[in-house]
Scaffold this active site. Structure first.
Site, PDB file in Angstrom:
ATOM      1  N   ASP A  49      -5.248 -11.462  -9.058  1.00 12.53           N
ATOM      2  CA  ASP A  49      -4.919 -11.470  -8.171  1.00 12.53           C
ATOM      3  C   ASP A  49      -5.017 -10.014  -7.976  1.00 12.53           C
ATOM      4  O   ASP A  49      -4.671  -9.268  -9.209  1.00 12.53           O
ATOM      5  CB  ASP A  49      -3.461 -11.808  -7.571  1.00 12.53           C
ATOM      6  CG  ASP A  49      -3.242 -10.989  -6.118  1.00 12.53           C
ATOM      7  OD1 ASP A  49      -4.064 -11.199  -5.620  1.00 12.53           O
ATOM      8  OD2 ASP A  49      -2.186 -10.670  -6.411  1.00 12.53           O
ATOM      9  N   LEU A  50      -5.089  -8.568  -7.224  1.00 12.49           N
ATOM     10  CA  LEU A  50      -5.445  -7.582  -7.156  1.00 12.49           C
ATOM     11  C   LEU A  50      -4.021  -7.315  -6.897  1.00 12.49           C
ATOM     12  O   LEU A  50      -3.342  -6.515  -7.866  1.00 12.49           O
ATOM     13  CB  LEU A  50      -5.850  -6.585  -6.578  1.00 12.49           C
ATOM     14  CG  LEU A  50      -6.818  -4.904  -6.723  1.00 12.49           C
ATOM     15  CD1 LEU A  50      -6.611  -5.031  -8.198  1.00 12.49           C
ATOM     16  CD2 LEU A  50      -7.971  -5.110  -5.898  1.00 12.49           C
ATOM     17  N   ASP A  51      -3.660  -7.150  -5.764  1.00 13.77           N
ATOM     18  CA  ASP A  51      -2.502  -6.574  -5.233  1.00 13.77           C
ATOM     19  C   ASP A  51      -1.132  -6.960  -5.401  1.00 13.77           C
ATOM     20  O   ASP A  51      -0.730  -7.817  -5.487  1.00 13.77           O
ATOM     21  CB  ASP A  51      -2.220  -6.461  -3.350  1.00 13.77           C
ATOM     22  CG  ASP A  51      -3.446  -5.522  -3.613  1.00 13.77           C
ATOM     23  OD1 ASP A  51      -3.604  -4.902  -3.407  1.00 13.77           O
ATOM     24  OD2 ASP A  51      -4.120  -6.496  -2.224  1.00 13.77           O
ATOM     25  N   THR A  55      -0.159  -2.063  -4.446  1.00 11.04           N
ATOM     26  CA  THR A  55      -0.940  -1.243  -3.799  1.00 11.04           C
ATOM     27  C   THR A  55       0.111  -2.151  -2.414  1.00 11.04           C
ATOM     28  O   THR A  55       0.011  -1.473  -0.960  1.00 11.04           O
ATOM     29  CB  THR A  55      -2.349  -1.808  -3.370  1.00 11.04           C
ATOM     30  OG1 THR A  55      -2.541  -3.169  -3.641  1.00 11.04           O
ATOM     31  CG2 THR A  55      -3.280  -0.650  -4.194  1.00 11.04           C
ATOM     32  N   LYS A  65       2.738  -9.733   1.578  1.00  9.67           N
ATOM     33  CA  LYS A  65       1.780 -10.526   0.410  1.00  9.67           C
ATOM     34  C   LYS A  65       1.133 -11.478  -0.025  1.00  9.67           C
ATOM     35  O   LYS A  65       1.273 -12.533   0.609  1.00  9.67           O
ATOM     36  CB  LYS A  65       2.385 -10.086  -0.678  1.00  9.67           C
ATOM     37  CG  LYS A  65       3.951  -8.777  -1.364  1.00  9.67           C
ATOM     38  CD  LYS A  65       3.898  -8.578  -2.085  1.00  9.67           C
ATOM     39  CE  LYS A  65       5.196  -7.627  -1.676  1.00  9.67           C
ATOM     40  NZ  LYS A  65       6.091  -7.226  -3.570  1.00  9.67           N
ATOM     41  N   SER A 110      -8.960 -12.207  -4.966  1.00 12.06           N
ATOM     42  CA  SER A 110      -7.262 -11.095  -4.016  1.00 12.06           C
ATOM     43  C   SER A 110      -8.667 -11.144  -2.473  1.00 12.06           C
ATOM     44  O   SER A 110      -9.304 -11.683  -2.115  1.00 12.06           O
ATOM     45  CB  SER A 110      -8.502  -9.659  -4.966  1.00 12.06           C
ATOM     46  OG  SER A 110      -7.617  -8.807  -3.440  1.00 12.06           O
ATOM     47  N   ALA A 111      -7.701 -11.403  -1.859  1.00 10.14           N
ATOM     48  CA  ALA A 111      -7.576 -11.292  -0.398  1.00 10.14           C
ATOM     49  C   ALA A 111      -8.254  -9.952   0.662  1.00 10.14           C
ATOM     50  O   ALA A 111      -8.614  -9.847   1.700  1.00 10.14           O
ATOM     51  CB  ALA A 111      -6.650 -12.209   0.076  1.00 10.14           C
ATOM     52  N   LYS A 120      -5.671 -17.564   0.923  1.00 12.14           N
ATOM     53  CA  LYS A 120      -4.737 -18.033   0.776  1.00 12.14           C
ATOM     54  C   LYS A 120      -3.256 -18.784   1.967  1.00 12.14           C
ATOM     55  O   LYS A 120      -2.700 -18.176   2.152  1.00 12.14           O
ATOM     56  CB  LYS A 120      -4.015 -17.247  -0.845  1.00 12.14           C
ATOM     57  CG  LYS A 120      -4.886 -16.819  -1.195  1.00 12.14           C
ATOM     58  CD  LYS A 120      -4.479 -15.848  -2.636  1.00 12.14           C
ATOM     59  CE  LYS A 120      -5.212 -14.871  -3.155  1.00 12.14           C
ATOM     60  NZ  LYS A 120      -4.887 -13.988  -3.482  1.00 12.14           N
ATOM     61  N   GLU A 145      -0.385 -14.238 -10.169  1.00  9.85           N
ATOM     62  CA  GLU A 145      -0.511 -14.053  -8.913  1.00  9.85           C
ATOM     63  C   GLU A 145       1.558 -13.482  -8.546  1.00  9.85           C
ATOM     64  O   GLU A 145       1.956 -13.650  -9.606  1.00  9.85           O
ATOM     65  CB  GLU A 145      -0.191 -15.620  -8.021  1.00  9.85           C
ATOM     66  CG  GLU A 145      -1.747 -15.810  -7.166  1.00  9.85           C
ATOM     67  CD  GLU A 145      -1.984 -14.806  -6.151  1.00  9.85           C
ATOM     68  OE1 GLU A 145      -0.986 -13.553  -5.450  1.00  9.85           O
ATOM     69  OE2 GLU A 145      -2.462 -14.695  -5.574  1.00  9.85           O
ATOM     70  N   ASP A 146       1.527 -12.991  -7.595  1.00 12.52           N
ATOM     71  CA  ASP A 146       2.489 -11.990  -7.403  1.00 12.52           C
ATOM     72  C   ASP A 146       3.358 -12.724  -5.918  1.00 12.52           C
ATOM     73  O   ASP A 146       3.655 -12.134  -5.664  1.00 12.52           O
ATOM     74  CB  ASP A 146       2.903 -10.702  -7.096  1.00 12.52           C
ATOM     75  CG  ASP A 146       2.019  -9.676  -6.098  1.00 12.52           C
ATOM     76  OD1 ASP A 146       0.921 -10.949  -5.496  1.00 12.52           O
ATOM     77  OD2 ASP A 146       2.284  -9.500  -4.902  1.00 12.52           O
TER      78      ASP A 146
END
Ligand code: G6P
Ligand code: MG
Length: 215
Positions: free
Chosen positions: A9-11, A17, A45, A114-115, A145, A169-170
């Protein structure tokens, strides 16, 4: 090798971010007298921009027309784009680059799931883009997600199967998505708020690639 690929995942996993999303939603909320709390931001998130606005309007108990929502989605993104335009490699989260290097050296494939529809620009600004063999972002999926679509597309792009892959994932929605897709998942954050992951770590400073063999 037990696993062939890692999907990130990115953020909140590679870069923080969430703080910029928070600021941009707070700026927008002023238009309908709503102040997003940190607890509410946590619930945003991993979910899409459209779903985030719907949740916010629900919390604000504000009924909006589709036309108004479209304007606000655009405005929120303009504020967000301005905020992320200043991003640079110093915003990559601790331990991430060392971990990516270890993965690459040991022959793992690396993909993004990522979303965010702004993933490409964030990867470019931070210089992270060079690490990825596949990038699946919010422009390439139809379901958010916790639907596994974003990760299954990543698995497919890498020509792997879900059992070959580990997701990082966070967000709870992302952990649920990875599990629904049949992948192992490492949660980044606190075990007090993340459930169902195969392992939880506070940050990438707390994991080595060799630890993945124990999943
Ligand atoms: C990530 C973030 C969410 C955000 C979503 C869409 O999943 O965790 O908070 O809503 O991306 O981001 P975007 O950049 O497309 O507005
Ligand atoms: Mg995230």
């Amino acid at each position: 090798m037990k696993y062939k690929a890692c999907l990130f995942d990115l953020d909140g996993v590679l870069v923080d971010t969430a703080i910029y999303h928070f600021q941009a939603w707070r700026t927008l909320g002023k238009q309908f007298d709503f102040e997003l709390s940190h607890e509410q931001n946590e619930e945003l998130k991993g979910i899409s921009r459209v779903e985030s606005l719907d949740k916010i309007l629900h919390w604000a108990q504000f009924q909006a027309t589709q036309e108004q929502k479209d304007i606000w989605l655009k405005e929120k993104n303009e504020t967000y784009l301005e905020l992320i335009s200043h991003m640079n490699p110093s915003e990559i989260l601790p331990g991430v680059l060392t971990f990516l290097k270890q993965l690459k050296d040991q022959g793992y494939l690396i993909a993004l799931g990522s979303a965010s529809k702004n993933a490409q620009i964030i990867l470019e600004k931070t210089g992270l883009i060079t690490w990825f063999q596949a990038i699946i972002d919010g422009n390439k999926v139809t379901k958010s997600k916790p639907d596994p679509e974003v990760f299954l597309k990543g698995v497919e792009a890498l020509a792997c199967s879900p059992a070959d892959c580990i997701v990082f994932e966070d967000a709870q929605a992302g952990i649920d998505a990875a599990k629904a897709g049949g992948m192992k998942v490492v949660g980044i954050g606190s075990s007090a708020i993340l459930f169902g992951a195969d392992k939880i770590i506070p940050s990438f400073n707390d994991i080595q690639v060799s630890d993945l063999l124990l999943l």
